[in-house]
Design an enzyme around this catalytic site. Structure first.
Site, PDB file in Angstrom:
ATOM      1  N   HIS A  83       0.860  -1.347   0.000  1.00 41.69           N
ATOM      2  CA  HIS A  83      -0.111   0.082   0.022  1.00 41.69           C
ATOM      3  C   HIS A  83       0.896   1.416   0.119  1.00 41.69           C
ATOM      4  O   HIS A  83       0.514   2.360  -0.247  1.00 41.69           O
ATOM      5  CB  HIS A  83      -0.876   0.012   1.146  1.00 41.69           C
ATOM      6  CG  HIS A  83      -1.996  -0.940   1.161  1.00 41.69           C
ATOM      7  ND1 HIS A  83      -3.038  -0.712   0.749  1.00 41.69           N
ATOM      8  CD2 HIS A  83      -2.016  -2.345   1.533  1.00 41.69           C
ATOM      9  CE1 HIS A  83      -4.118  -1.822   0.629  1.00 41.69           C
ATOM     10  NE2 HIS A  83      -3.322  -2.876   0.867  1.00 41.69           N
ATOM     11  N   ASP A 101       3.396   9.252  -0.745  1.00 43.85           N
ATOM     12  CA  ASP A 101       2.340   8.455  -0.299  1.00 43.85           C
ATOM     13  C   ASP A 101       2.018   7.619  -1.298  1.00 43.85           C
ATOM     14  O   ASP A 101       2.174   7.905  -2.454  1.00 43.85           O
ATOM     15  CB  ASP A 101       0.881   9.780  -0.322  1.00 43.85           C
ATOM     16  CG  ASP A 101      -0.105   9.257   0.759  1.00 43.85           C
ATOM     17  OD1 ASP A 101      -0.306   7.917   1.109  1.00 43.85           O
ATOM     18  OD2 ASP A 101      -0.691  10.157   1.232  1.00 43.85           O
TER      19      ASP A 101
HETATM   20  P1  ADQ Z   1      -2.989   5.934   4.987  1.00 47.08           P
HETATM   21  O1  ADQ Z   1      -1.970   6.408   5.023  1.00 47.08           O
HETATM   22  O2  ADQ Z   1      -3.894   5.886   6.162  1.00 47.08           O
HETATM   23  O3  ADQ Z   1      -3.350   4.656   3.960  1.00 47.08           O
HETATM   24  P2  ADQ Z   1      -5.245   7.148   3.002  1.00 47.08           P
HETATM   25  O4  ADQ Z   1      -4.968   6.752   1.651  1.00 47.08           O
HETATM   26  O5  ADQ Z   1      -5.282   8.909   2.970  1.00 47.08           O
HETATM   27  O6  ADQ Z   1      -3.826   7.181   3.785  1.00 47.08           O
HETATM   28  O7  ADQ Z   1      -6.454   6.690   3.799  1.00 47.08           O
HETATM   29  C1  ADQ Z   1      -6.607   7.341   5.018  1.00 47.08           C
HETATM   30  C2  ADQ Z   1      -8.080   6.956   5.360  1.00 47.08           C
HETATM   31  O8  ADQ Z   1      -8.412   7.239   6.593  1.00 47.08           O
HETATM   32  C3  ADQ Z   1      -9.198   7.443   4.594  1.00 47.08           C
HETATM   33  O9  ADQ Z   1     -10.415   7.001   4.085  1.00 47.08           O
HETATM   34  C4  ADQ Z   1      -9.675   8.858   5.294  1.00 47.08           C
HETATM   35  O10 ADQ Z   1     -10.912   9.218   5.134  1.00 47.08           O
HETATM   36  C5  ADQ Z   1      -9.536   8.166   6.711  1.00 47.08           C
HETATM   37  N1  ADQ Z   1      -9.086   9.273   7.657  1.00 47.08           N
HETATM   38  C6  ADQ Z   1      -8.072  10.026   7.836  1.00 47.08           C
HETATM   39  N2  ADQ Z   1      -8.284  11.172   8.578  1.00 47.08           N
HETATM   40  C7  ADQ Z   1      -9.534  10.783   9.195  1.00 47.08           C
HETATM   41  C8  ADQ Z   1     -10.010  11.215  10.541  1.00 47.08           C
HETATM   42  N3  ADQ Z   1      -9.671  12.318  10.992  1.00 47.08           N
HETATM   43  N4  ADQ Z   1     -11.417  10.631  10.792  1.00 47.08           N
HETATM   44  C9  ADQ Z   1     -12.030   9.559  10.163  1.00 47.08           C
HETATM   45  N5  ADQ Z   1     -11.304   8.927   9.174  1.00 47.08           N
HETATM   46  C10 ADQ Z   1      -9.827   9.740   8.756  1.00 47.08           C
HETATM   47  C11 ADQ Z   1      -2.385   3.700   3.303  1.00 47.08           C
HETATM   48  C12 ADQ Z   1      -1.371   4.516   2.502  1.00 47.08           C
HETATM   49  C13 ADQ Z   1      -1.919   5.281   1.261  1.00 47.08           C
HETATM   50  C14 ADQ Z   1      -2.968   4.449   0.533  1.00 47.08           C
HETATM   51  C15 ADQ Z   1      -3.968   3.711   1.634  1.00 47.08           C
HETATM   52  C16 ADQ Z   1      -4.600   2.625   0.834  1.00 47.08           C
HETATM   53  O11 ADQ Z   1      -0.464   5.196   3.183  1.00 47.08           O
HETATM   54  O12 ADQ Z   1      -1.043   5.667   0.537  1.00 47.08           O
HETATM   55  O13 ADQ Z   1      -3.914   5.239  -0.291  1.00 47.08           O
HETATM   56  O14 ADQ Z   1      -3.224   2.859   2.593  1.00 47.08           O
HETATM   57  O15 ADQ Z   1      -3.883   1.777   0.143  1.00 47.08           O
END
Ligand code: ADQ
Length: 465
Positions: free
Chosen positions: A162, A371
């Protein structure tokens, strides 16, 4: 794959499927896997997040909810420290996000990582049936496929990373890097978020391992064994996420934010509190915007939602302090009796509420330094009003930038670039906002998480076992 082959997902953490909001706050992975498991009556195996006390009990806690069975194990304090806080989050995570300065290399934590992977293999093996398709996730479990196969597992096993795959020059700073990547070549299929990360991996295999690499097909052959490596950009659960706009909670959240900004444009950031997300650099960019365009101070309110994560790792505590200081400095310099330009909120929200906040925001600011993909960028787009859409400002270094080229792309390291992008977004005419939105929404809707799972699993079924 036979139509009724069961899907077995193995990942570090397991989220109980019905707890969707909570799952989202843990990271993108949990929400992404929900639908795949549901439609295939799947099994999800991983760590409960709990400590097992002094002994390793080997107990597996099984629950079935929403058509999905979860099987979780506890880990000992030492395992958590060495495998999770140590090797996974203090070595691999910083290194794979290009933060060599933060990466720690400890022999003991490396051993702990291998020990826990062995433990996962030992405990999950008895749960596997002959025709199960096994899908292992993320950097915590890179050696797991090799461990399973060494125990005689004949199932097809795929692995998806990921997070980014670093450039070879950087990756070779990891002691025993060859040993780690050799284990990856026991999977039948290895997936990456973008072509860029895939190319880095293939480059490593060719130049450091001397593997035979077919760049076109992604076939990597070493010691007579062939693994397929491909890019599968992850998407959001479009049907679920776009449906959130109908909920009362999302409408209330939207109104709440709109009312509180009293005619000013809201600009929003939503990220786990993680140094890879570029939060201090983002605040530097906002500060530069106010310095360069002081007459615009009253036009903008920045809302940063950042729930703490991995608080047992030192570098995560440090970033929290830095952010509080920077937000405080901007507010100290720019606040007036009726105006506080930066709102910094350290908590998670339900996805319904996030949907409402995104929709109320004229600008979505997603500026990670690195990311794998970044699902927040896609969620922001999905929540926009098609008649009056907001503008997404997106880091060039997020995997999502390769797909979302119609966002305003920025270099998150440059405060000037960020300041300029904010101004561009604030002043963007409706027509341009709409035309960018039309293209972005097409990608977000069509390249959704269901497609991602289907594409990966179809390929896993087709690769020669
Ligand atoms: P993350 O690093 O966690 O994931 P991201 O892809 O942005 O990053 O996913 C975050 C998720 O958490 C989103 O669904 C978002 O809505 C939720 N989230 C963030 N802040 C929040 C909050 N304050 N309250 C509730 N929900 C919140 C890892 C990798 C990424 C990759 C994903 C999926 O680091 O690059 O996109 O996995 O493969």
């Amino acid at each position: 794959m036979s139509a009724d082959a069961r899907l077995v997902v193995i990942s570090n953490r397991v989220a109980v499927p019905k707890a969707r909001g909570a799952a989202g706050a843990q990271g993108g992975l949990a929400g992404a896997l929900h639908s795949a498991l549901k439609s295939r009556k799947g099994l999800w195996f991983g760590w409960s997040g709990e400590e097992s006390g002094s002994g390793r009990t080997g107990n597996i806690n099984t629950q079935t909810a929403d058509g999905v069975t979860t099987a979780t194990i506890d880990l000992s304090e030492r395992d958590i420290e060495e495998y999770y806080n140590g090797y996974a989050n203090s070595t691999l995570w910083p290194l794979f996000h290009y933060r060599l300065d933060l990466a720690k290399y400890e022999r003991e934590t490396g051993k702990g990582y291998e020990r826990v992977n062995e433990r996962f293999a030992e405990l999950v093996t008895p749960l596997l049936k002959d025709d199960d398709i096994v899908w292992v996730h993320d950097y915590h479990l890179i050696p797991l496929g090799e461990r399973l196969k060494s125990r005689g597992c004949k199932n097809r096993i795929g692995f998806f990373l990921h997070i980014p795959w670093p450039a070879t020059r950087l990756f070779v700073s990891l002691p025993y890097h060859e040993r780690l990547v050799r284990t990856m070549l026991h999977y039948d299929l290895v997936g990456f978020q973008t072509k860029e990360w895939l190319d880095s991996f293939l480059h490593y295999c060719r130049t450091e391992l001397g593997a035979e690499v077919d760049e076109e097909s992604g076939e990597v052959t070493l010691d007579g064994r062939t693994t397929m490596a491909r890019a599968y950009p992850i998407g959001i659960d479009w049907d679920h996420f776009s449906g959130l706009g109908q909920s009362k909670a999302s409408w209330q959240a939207e109104q709440r934010l709109k009312d509180s900004t009293r005619g000013r444009a809201a600009m929003i950031g939503v990220d786990r509190l993680d140094y890879s997300k570029g939060l201090p650099e983002r605040l530097d960019g906002i500060s530069r915007f106010f310095d360069k365009y002081p007459e615009r101070t009253r036009d903008l309110v920045f809302v940063q939602i950042a729930p703490p994560s991995r608080e047992d790792v030192d570098s995560y505590q440090a970033i929290r302090n830095t952010l509080e200081q920077k937000a405080g400095q901007i507010n100290g310099a720019r606040s007036e009796v009726d105006l506080v330009p930066v709102r910094y909120v350290n908590r998670g929200y339900q996805h319904e509420e996030l949907y409402g906040f995104f929709r109320a925001s004229k600008i979505g600011l997603v500026t990670p330094l690195r990311d794998g993909m970044n699902l927040v960028a896609k969620e922001y787009i999905a929540a926009q009003d098609p008649e009056d859409p907001g503008v997404l400002i997106l880091s060039r270094f997020a995997g999502a930038a390769a797909q979302l080229e119609d966002a305003v792309l920025v270099n998150p390291h440059s405060p000037d670039d960020l300041a300029h992008a904010i101004r561009t977004a604030l002043d963007m005419p409706l027509e341009e906002r709409k035309s960018r939105y039309e293209k972005l929404i097409g990608t977000v809707r069509d390249d959704n998480v269901q497609d991602w799972t289907e594409n990966f699993l179809n390929d896993l079924d087709r690769v020669p076992a």
